[in-house]
Design a protein around this motif. Sequence first.
Motif, PDB file in Angstrom:
ATOM      1  N   THR A   1      11.854   4.117  -4.481  1.00 50.40           N
ATOM      2  CA  THR A   1      13.087   3.498  -3.991  1.00 50.40           C
ATOM      3  C   THR A   1      12.730   2.674  -2.758  1.00 50.40           C
ATOM      4  OG1 THR A   1      13.675   5.290  -2.476  1.00 50.40           O
ATOM      5  CG2 THR A   1      14.494   5.473  -4.761  1.00 50.40           C
ATOM      6  N   LEU A   2      13.563   1.707  -2.449  1.00 53.52           N
ATOM      7  CA  LEU A   2      13.322   0.907  -1.256  1.00 53.52           C
ATOM      8  C   LEU A   2      13.416   1.777  -0.009  1.00 53.52           C
ATOM      9  CD1 LEU A   2      15.255  -2.377  -2.155  1.00 53.52           C
ATOM     10  CD2 LEU A   2      12.801  -1.927  -2.321  1.00 53.52           C
ATOM     11  N   ASP A   3      14.368   2.709   0.003  1.00 48.31           N
ATOM     12  CA  ASP A   3      14.500   3.615   1.145  1.00 48.31           C
ATOM     13  C   ASP A   3      13.239   4.451   1.341  1.00 48.31           C
ATOM     14  OD1 ASP A   3      17.096   2.838   1.916  1.00 48.31           O
ATOM     15  OD2 ASP A   3      18.005   4.210   0.455  1.00 48.31           O
ATOM     16  N   ALA A   4      12.671   4.967   0.245  1.00 50.29           N
ATOM     17  CA  ALA A   4      11.457   5.782   0.338  1.00 50.29           C
ATOM     18  C   ALA A   4      10.294   4.964   0.888  1.00 50.29           C
ATOM     19  CB  ALA A   4      11.106   6.364  -1.030  1.00 50.29           C
ATOM     20  N   VAL A   5      10.178   3.717   0.454  1.00 50.33           N
ATOM     21  CA  VAL A   5       9.090   2.852   0.934  1.00 50.33           C
ATOM     22  C   VAL A   5       9.270   2.571   2.423  1.00 50.33           C
ATOM     23  CG1 VAL A   5       8.001   0.584   0.739  1.00 50.33           C
ATOM     24  CG2 VAL A   5       8.670   1.824  -1.332  1.00 50.33           C
ATOM     25  N   ALA A   6      10.481   2.201   2.831  1.00 54.21           N
ATOM     26  CA  ALA A   6      10.733   1.898   4.243  1.00 54.21           C
ATOM     27  C   ALA A   6      10.443   3.117   5.114  1.00 54.21           C
ATOM     28  CB  ALA A   6      12.178   1.430   4.426  1.00 54.21           C
ATOM     29  N   LYS A   7      10.896   4.257   4.682  1.00 46.74           N
ATOM     30  CA  LYS A   7      10.702   5.482   5.468  1.00 46.74           C
ATOM     31  C   LYS A   7       9.213   5.818   5.584  1.00 46.74           C
ATOM     32  CE  LYS A   7      12.018  10.332   5.756  1.00 46.74           C
ATOM     33  NZ  LYS A   7      12.762  11.427   5.152  1.00 46.74           N
ATOM     34  N   LYS A   8       8.506   5.821   4.462  1.00 50.83           N
ATOM     35  CA  LYS A   8       7.084   6.187   4.470  1.00 50.83           C
ATOM     36  C   LYS A   8       6.243   5.160   5.231  1.00 50.83           C
ATOM     37  CE  LYS A   8       3.575   8.239   1.586  1.00 50.83           C
ATOM     38  NZ  LYS A   8       3.669   9.657   1.912  1.00 50.83           N
ATOM     39  N   ALA A   9       6.620   3.884   5.164  1.00 52.09           N
ATOM     40  CA  ALA A   9       5.892   2.829   5.872  1.00 52.09           C
ATOM     41  C   ALA A   9       6.282   2.762   7.349  1.00 52.09           C
ATOM     42  CB  ALA A   9       6.132   1.479   5.206  1.00 52.09           C
ATOM     43  N   ASN A  10       7.327   3.517   7.709  1.00 50.71           N
ATOM     44  CA  ASN A  10       7.827   3.556   9.084  1.00 50.71           C
ATOM     45  C   ASN A  10       8.301   2.176   9.549  1.00 50.71           C
ATOM     46  OD1 ASN A  10       8.546   4.990  11.372  1.00 50.71           O
ATOM     47  ND2 ASN A  10       6.564   4.626  12.376  1.00 50.71           N
ATOM     48  N   ILE A  11       9.057   1.523   8.648  1.00 48.04           N
ATOM     49  CA  ILE A  11       9.658   0.234   8.981  1.00 48.04           C
ATOM     50  C   ILE A  11      11.136   0.308   8.618  1.00 48.04           C
ATOM     51  CG2 ILE A  11       7.528  -1.086   8.652  1.00 48.04           C
ATOM     52  CD1 ILE A  11       8.629  -1.988   5.936  1.00 48.04           C
ATOM     53  N   GLU A  54      -1.522   5.300 -13.202  1.00 51.67           N
ATOM     54  CA  GLU A  54      -0.063   5.226 -13.121  1.00 51.67           C
ATOM     55  C   GLU A  54       0.398   3.819 -12.745  1.00 51.67           C
ATOM     56  OE1 GLU A  54       3.836   6.800 -13.274  1.00 51.67           O
ATOM     57  OE2 GLU A  54       2.008   7.884 -13.737  1.00 51.67           O
ATOM     58  N   LEU A  55      -0.325   3.175 -11.843  1.00 45.44           N
ATOM     59  CA  LEU A  55       0.046   1.824 -11.432  1.00 45.44           C
ATOM     60  C   LEU A  55      -0.130   0.824 -12.560  1.00 45.44           C
ATOM     61  CD1 LEU A  55      -1.575   1.766  -7.911  1.00 45.44           C
ATOM     62  CD2 LEU A  55       0.855   1.874  -8.421  1.00 45.44           C
ATOM     63  N   ASN A  56      -1.155   1.010 -13.364  1.00 46.13           N
ATOM     64  CA  ASN A  56      -1.403   0.077 -14.461  1.00 46.13           C
ATOM     65  C   ASN A  56      -0.277   0.083 -15.486  1.00 46.13           C
ATOM     66  OD1 ASN A  56      -3.838  -1.121 -13.613  1.00 46.13           O
ATOM     67  ND2 ASN A  56      -4.945   0.722 -14.171  1.00 46.13           N
ATOM     68  N   ASP A 103       0.831  -1.208   0.000  1.00 50.90           N
ATOM     69  CA  ASP A 103       0.000   0.000   0.000  1.00 50.90           C
ATOM     70  C   ASP A 103       0.867   1.259   0.000  1.00 50.90           C
ATOM     71  OD1 ASP A 103      -2.483  -1.266  -0.131  1.00 50.90           O
ATOM     72  OD2 ASP A 103      -2.693  -1.363   2.055  1.00 50.90           O
ATOM     73  N   THR A 104       1.959   1.231   0.732  1.00 46.67           N
ATOM     74  CA  THR A 104       2.877   2.374   0.760  1.00 46.67           C
ATOM     75  C   THR A 104       3.535   2.555  -0.606  1.00 46.67           C
ATOM     76  OG1 THR A 104       3.293   2.022   3.119  1.00 46.67           O
ATOM     77  CG2 THR A 104       4.901   3.352   1.912  1.00 46.67           C
ATOM     78  N   THR A 105       3.936   1.470  -1.219  1.00 47.61           N
ATOM     79  CA  THR A 105       4.534   1.533  -2.556  1.00 47.61           C
ATOM     80  C   THR A 105       3.541   2.142  -3.542  1.00 47.61           C
ATOM     81  OG1 THR A 105       5.872  -0.424  -2.072  1.00 47.61           O
ATOM     82  CG2 THR A 105       5.568   0.144  -4.402  1.00 47.61           C
ATOM     83  N   LYS A 106       2.315   1.681  -3.477  1.00 47.85           N
ATOM     84  CA  LYS A 106       1.251   2.198  -4.337  1.00 47.85           C
ATOM     85  C   LYS A 106       1.084   3.705  -4.115  1.00 47.85           C
ATOM     86  CE  LYS A 106      -2.924   0.850  -3.257  1.00 47.85           C
ATOM     87  NZ  LYS A 106      -4.170   0.090  -3.090  1.00 47.85           N
ATOM     88  N   GLN A 107       1.066   4.135  -2.871  1.00 46.07           N
ATOM     89  CA  GLN A 107       0.890   5.545  -2.536  1.00 46.07           C
ATOM     90  C   GLN A 107       2.043   6.397  -3.076  1.00 46.07           C
ATOM     91  OE1 GLN A 107       0.690   6.230   1.691  1.00 46.07           O
ATOM     92  NE2 GLN A 107      -0.053   8.318   1.452  1.00 46.07           N
ATOM     93  N   ILE A 108       3.258   5.919  -2.931  1.00 47.72           N
ATOM     94  CA  ILE A 108       4.419   6.666  -3.437  1.00 47.72           C
ATOM     95  C   ILE A 108       4.318   6.845  -4.947  1.00 47.72           C
ATOM     96  CG2 ILE A 108       6.917   6.485  -3.858  1.00 47.72           C
ATOM     97  CD1 ILE A 108       7.124   5.274  -0.997  1.00 47.72           C
ATOM     98  N   ILE A 109       3.979   5.787  -5.645  1.00 44.13           N
ATOM     99  CA  ILE A 109       3.873   5.869  -7.107  1.00 44.13           C
ATOM    100  C   ILE A 109       2.750   6.809  -7.512  1.00 44.13           C
ATOM    101  CG2 ILE A 109       3.335   4.564  -9.207  1.00 44.13           C
ATOM    102  CD1 ILE A 109       4.729   2.136  -7.794  1.00 44.13           C
ATOM    103  N   ILE A 116       8.203  -4.562  -7.149  1.00 45.90           N
ATOM    104  CA  ILE A 116       7.339  -4.196  -8.280  1.00 45.90           C
ATOM    105  C   ILE A 116       6.527  -5.409  -8.742  1.00 45.90           C
ATOM    106  CG2 ILE A 116       7.327  -3.425 -10.687  1.00 45.90           C
ATOM    107  CD1 ILE A 116       9.694  -1.562  -9.899  1.00 45.90           C
ATOM    108  N   LYS A 117       7.136  -6.586  -8.767  1.00 50.96           N
ATOM    109  CA  LYS A 117       6.391  -7.809  -9.106  1.00 50.96           C
ATOM    110  C   LYS A 117       5.267  -8.044  -8.108  1.00 50.96           C
ATOM    111  CE  LYS A 117      10.231 -10.443 -11.064  1.00 50.96           C
ATOM    112  NZ  LYS A 117      11.081 -11.640 -10.850  1.00 50.96           N
ATOM    113  N   GLY A 118       5.589  -7.912  -6.829  1.00 52.15           N
ATOM    114  CA  GLY A 118       4.579  -8.086  -5.790  1.00 52.15           C
ATOM    115  C   GLY A 118       3.457  -7.074  -5.927  1.00 52.15           C
ATOM    116  N   LEU A 119       3.819  -5.845  -6.285  1.00 52.89           N
ATOM    117  CA  LEU A 119       2.818  -4.797  -6.468  1.00 52.89           C
ATOM    118  C   LEU A 119       1.898  -5.117  -7.644  1.00 52.89           C
ATOM    119  CD1 LEU A 119       1.718  -2.041  -5.566  1.00 52.89           C
ATOM    120  CD2 LEU A 119       3.319  -1.006  -7.196  1.00 52.89           C
ATOM    121  N   ALA A 120       2.467  -5.610  -8.721  1.00 47.55           N
ATOM    122  CA  ALA A 120       1.648  -5.960  -9.896  1.00 47.55           C
ATOM    123  C   ALA A 120       0.613  -7.018  -9.520  1.00 47.55           C
ATOM    124  CB  ALA A 120       2.537  -6.451 -11.039  1.00 47.55           C
TER     125      ALA A 120
END
Length: 187
Positions: free
Chosen positions: A29-39, A104-106, A14-20, A55-59
Amino acid sequence: MESKADVKRRLILDTTKQIILENGFNSLTLDAVAKKANISKGGLLYHFSNKESLIKGLAQYIFEQFCLNFYKYAENDSDDSDEKGKWSRALIEASKFDLEHYKELNVGIFATSYLEPEIAKTISDGYKTTLKKLEDDGINPITATIIRLALDGLYYSQTLNVAPLEEKRVNEVIQQLLEMSKSEERL
């Protein structure tokens, strides 16, 4: 009940989706996802070993969300007491929602499925299951196919930015497809 690992995985996706959606694919970036997800980045890497696997998991996740919406729209369909056309309407409504919210995700899903045969097969198999519902929808199968192909065309046009229709025309097309799903008699 979801496990802690499933909850964390969903948070990451969900965080990855939101960033995109907020900043585009180039900002992912992985750093951006970790930071935004607070993990921690290590926590992220436990679930997704690299950006490609994320990205595969997101698809897969986005397609699963589409399928859940498809079934939800069918379950909530109240247009016909005999349920004729309910699966076609569900596909129309799920596609409309997806095009409005996840354009954008599609693009990423298309690219990922093109480059990853196993993702393409998973999505294709899922879509075939969806289309099977349309075949048994109680309306003319040709009309159901026309509805499906019109939606495929909207995805192509809108997502890949190939002579995209204005929002007003997209809504008019959606309305016409909904009408087709209600007025068709089975042959």
